[in-house]
Write a protein that holds these residues in place. Structure first.
Motif, PDB file in Angstrom:
ATOM      1  N   PHE A 120      17.983   6.703-103.582  1.00 16.07           N
ATOM      2  CA  PHE A 120      18.604   7.413-104.698  1.00 16.07           C
ATOM      3  C   PHE A 120      18.365   6.704-106.022  1.00 16.07           C
ATOM      4  N   GLY A 121      18.391   5.393-105.990  1.00 19.19           N
ATOM      5  CA  GLY A 121      18.214   4.633-107.224  1.00 19.19           C
ATOM      6  C   GLY A 121      18.833   3.258-107.093  1.00 19.19           C
ATOM      7  N   GLN A 122      18.900   2.575-108.180  1.00 20.79           N
ATOM      8  CA  GLN A 122      19.435   1.219-108.151  1.00 20.79           C
ATOM      9  C   GLN A 122      20.117   0.887-109.463  1.00 20.79           C
ATOM     10  N   ILE A 123      21.237   0.206-109.354  1.00 13.57           N
ATOM     11  CA  ILE A 123      21.957  -0.263-110.529  1.00 13.57           C
ATOM     12  C   ILE A 123      21.585  -1.727-110.732  1.00 13.57           C
ATOM     13  N   VAL A 270       9.236  -4.499-100.284  1.00 17.18           N
ATOM     14  CA  VAL A 270       9.700  -5.773-100.821  1.00 17.18           C
ATOM     15  C   VAL A 270      11.219  -5.738-100.805  1.00 17.18           C
ATOM     16  N   VAL A 271      11.828  -6.816-100.310  1.00 13.36           N
ATOM     17  CA  VAL A 271      13.290  -6.891-100.245  1.00 13.36           C
ATOM     18  C   VAL A 271      13.756  -8.140-100.979  1.00 13.36           C
ATOM     19  N   ARG A 272      14.802  -7.974-101.787  1.00 13.90           N
ATOM     20  CA  ARG A 272      15.407  -9.102-102.505  1.00 13.90           C
ATOM     21  C   ARG A 272      16.665  -9.544-101.756  1.00 13.90           C
ATOM     22  N   TYR A 273      16.794 -10.857-101.567  1.00 18.59           N
ATOM     23  CA  TYR A 273      17.956 -11.427-100.905  1.00 18.59           C
ATOM     24  C   TYR A 273      18.653 -12.431-101.816  1.00 18.59           C
ATOM     25  N   PHE A 284       9.231   2.641-102.791  1.00 17.92           N
ATOM     26  CA  PHE A 284       8.650   3.895-103.256  1.00 17.92           C
ATOM     27  C   PHE A 284       8.650   3.957-104.779  1.00 17.92           C
ATOM     28  N   ASP A 285       7.726   4.776-105.314  1.00 17.38           N
ATOM     29  CA  ASP A 285       7.701   4.992-106.759  1.00 17.38           C
ATOM     30  C   ASP A 285       8.614   6.159-107.126  1.00 17.38           C
ATOM     31  N   ASP A 286       8.561   6.606-108.379  1.00 16.55           N
ATOM     32  CA  ASP A 286       9.453   7.674-108.843  1.00 16.55           C
ATOM     33  C   ASP A 286       9.195   9.002-108.143  1.00 16.55           C
ATOM     34  N   GLY A 325      13.949  -3.773-111.862  1.00  8.87           N
ATOM     35  CA  GLY A 325      14.656  -2.708-111.164  1.00  8.87           C
ATOM     36  C   GLY A 325      13.839  -2.051-110.062  1.00  8.87           C
ATOM     37  N   GLY A 326      12.555  -2.413-109.935  1.00  6.33           N
ATOM     38  CA  GLY A 326      11.705  -1.857-108.882  1.00  6.33           C
ATOM     39  C   GLY A 326      10.867  -0.674-109.304  1.00  6.33           C
TER      40      GLY A 326
END
Length: 416
Positions: A120-123, A270-273, A284-286, A325-326
């Motif tokens: 959905f998105g990211q804050i 890619v995952v951020r921890y 994914f892109d937009d 924000g990716g």
């Protein structure tokens, strides 16, 4: 700032609501499309049944005609019609086979709330900075260091690895190296071996990094874990399910970025921890298309001074850069050259104090230097590089390069 606070957050929620409305529209489109498919199937179903019914009615009509003929014969006093009559019982007993049609069904897929949340998105995180710090962010380094006209080869560190894959630096002139054995070796800037650590599983590490506390991290594809070596003891930091960890990068804020691929090599992300807690997924892109190739585990990763996340995607032949924000910023797929006649194969990546991006082009035996916006600046191809892979830059902007087919690390000066 306080006066604008409510308006700013209202705009944020409005943007989020618009995204929700767009999702609802897309869901409505999907539902309507499926309803149309059901209508088409229903028409086909009705046509099959009507055709079968028509066959039965036609047979019924023939039987009725035959019964009328028999009744006429019964009433007749002529023997000839009875003698000539031929029974059609066998013919009528072969009725059309009963049609068995299975109704179509709708099989709803289980809802993965976490995956929906990430799609959905990211804050982005709340970040605070003084005016001075903001200036520093906008100008990552006040001392502009230009590229040398000709990069200088400084020295070679013999690591003893038969095949070396990864190298990472500490600010104290210390480098860690790993290859295709279970040994992770630490050297000083003069090439003296300081320490050797063995992986807990006995398999070779897929990548290494050093966290903000100075502890060694390594990814183990065989166990699906990221491990930390602390005071000589190896502890499991992250364990993945359905995914395998690949390359690692520790960010300026102390987070860990890890590239990973699905067990069947169909997807990459890619995952951020933060510690062992997952904070962000970039996949994914937009347009909901994959950012990275799914058929490869060779994806080196680094963070630039502007917090952009840079991935060298070997099989895609591209450097893929997203913002913090990716969101995709740009892709670099190589630079036209008459001397570099093989496809661009990025197989290692790092950044320097000037926010320049350096990526190893394995099959063309060189390093590409790009600015932070993806513009090609120059090659490093004069230091007898052979199949370069892992890269890192120390705090003096000295470049360390692995040669995958030999256990050597070359130290190169490329800035004035």
């Amino acid at each position: 700032m306080l006066a604008n606070l409510d308006g700013g957050y209202e705009q944020l929620t409005t943007t989020m609501s618009k995204q929700g409305e767009q999702w609802h529209r897309e869901i409505d489109i999907i539902i309507n499309k499926m309803k149309t498919e059901i209508s088409v199937i229903k028409v086909k179903h009705r046509d099959i049944l009507q055709k079968h019914l028509a066959e039965i009615k036609q047979l019924q009509s023939v039987i009725k005609q035959s019964l009328l003929v028999i009744r006429e014969i019964e009433k007749s006093t002529e023997v000839t019609s009875t003698i000539e009559y031929s029974s059609r019982i066998i013919e009528f007993s072969k009725i059309p086979p009963k049609v068995q049609i299975l109704m179509p069904t709708f099989i709803p897929k289980p809802i993965d709330s976490e995956k929906l949340y990430s799609l959905f998105g990211q804050i982005t995180r709340l970040s605070t900075a003084t005016e001075d710090n903001i200036s520093l962010l906008n100008q990552p380094n006040t001392t502009v260091r230009e590229l040398l006209d000709e990069p200088e080869f400084l020295c070679t560190i013999q690591t003893g690895h038969e095949r070396i894959c990864s190298v990472t630096c500490l600010n104290k002139g210390i480098i860690w190296t790993s290859g295709t054995t279970n040994e992770i070796k630490c050297f000083n800037s003069k090439g003296s071996l300081l320490q050797t650590i063995h992986t807990k599983s006995g398999n070779y590490p897929y990548d290494i990094a050093v966290d903000s506390d100075g502890y060694l991290l390594y990814s183990d594809w065989s166990t699906g874990t990221v491990n930390r070596v602390k005071n000589g003891q190896t502890e499991e930091l992250i364990r993945l399910q359905g995914w395998k960890p690949c390359k690692l990068c520790v960010t300026s804020t102390g987070d860990l970025l890890a590239t990973m691929f699905s067990v069947y090599c169909t997807q990459s992300k890619v995952v951020r921890y933060s510690g062992s807690t997952e904070k962000q997924t970039i996949q994914f892109d937009d347009e909901c298309k994959p950012l990275y190739s799914g058929n490869s585990y060779t994806k080196y990763i680094t963070e630039n001074r502007n917090h952009a996340i840079c991935v060298a995607d070997y099989w895609a032949g591209a450097v893929v850069v997203v913002n913090q924000g990716g969101r995709l910023r740009w892709r670099y797929t190589g630079h036209p050259s008459v001397t570099k006649n093989k496809p661009f194969t990025p197989n290692g990546i790092t950044t320097d104090s000037q926010s320049r991006i350096l990526t190893a082009d394995r099959d063309n035996h060189c390093i590409h230097i790009l600015d932070q916006n993806g513009q090609f600046l120059r090659y490093i191809d004069n230091c007898s590089l052979k199949y370069p892979c892992g890269l890192c830059v120390d705090n003096n902007d000295n470049l360390f390069v692995c040669g995958i087919n030999k256990g050597n690390v070359k130290k190169i000066k490329y800035l004035k």
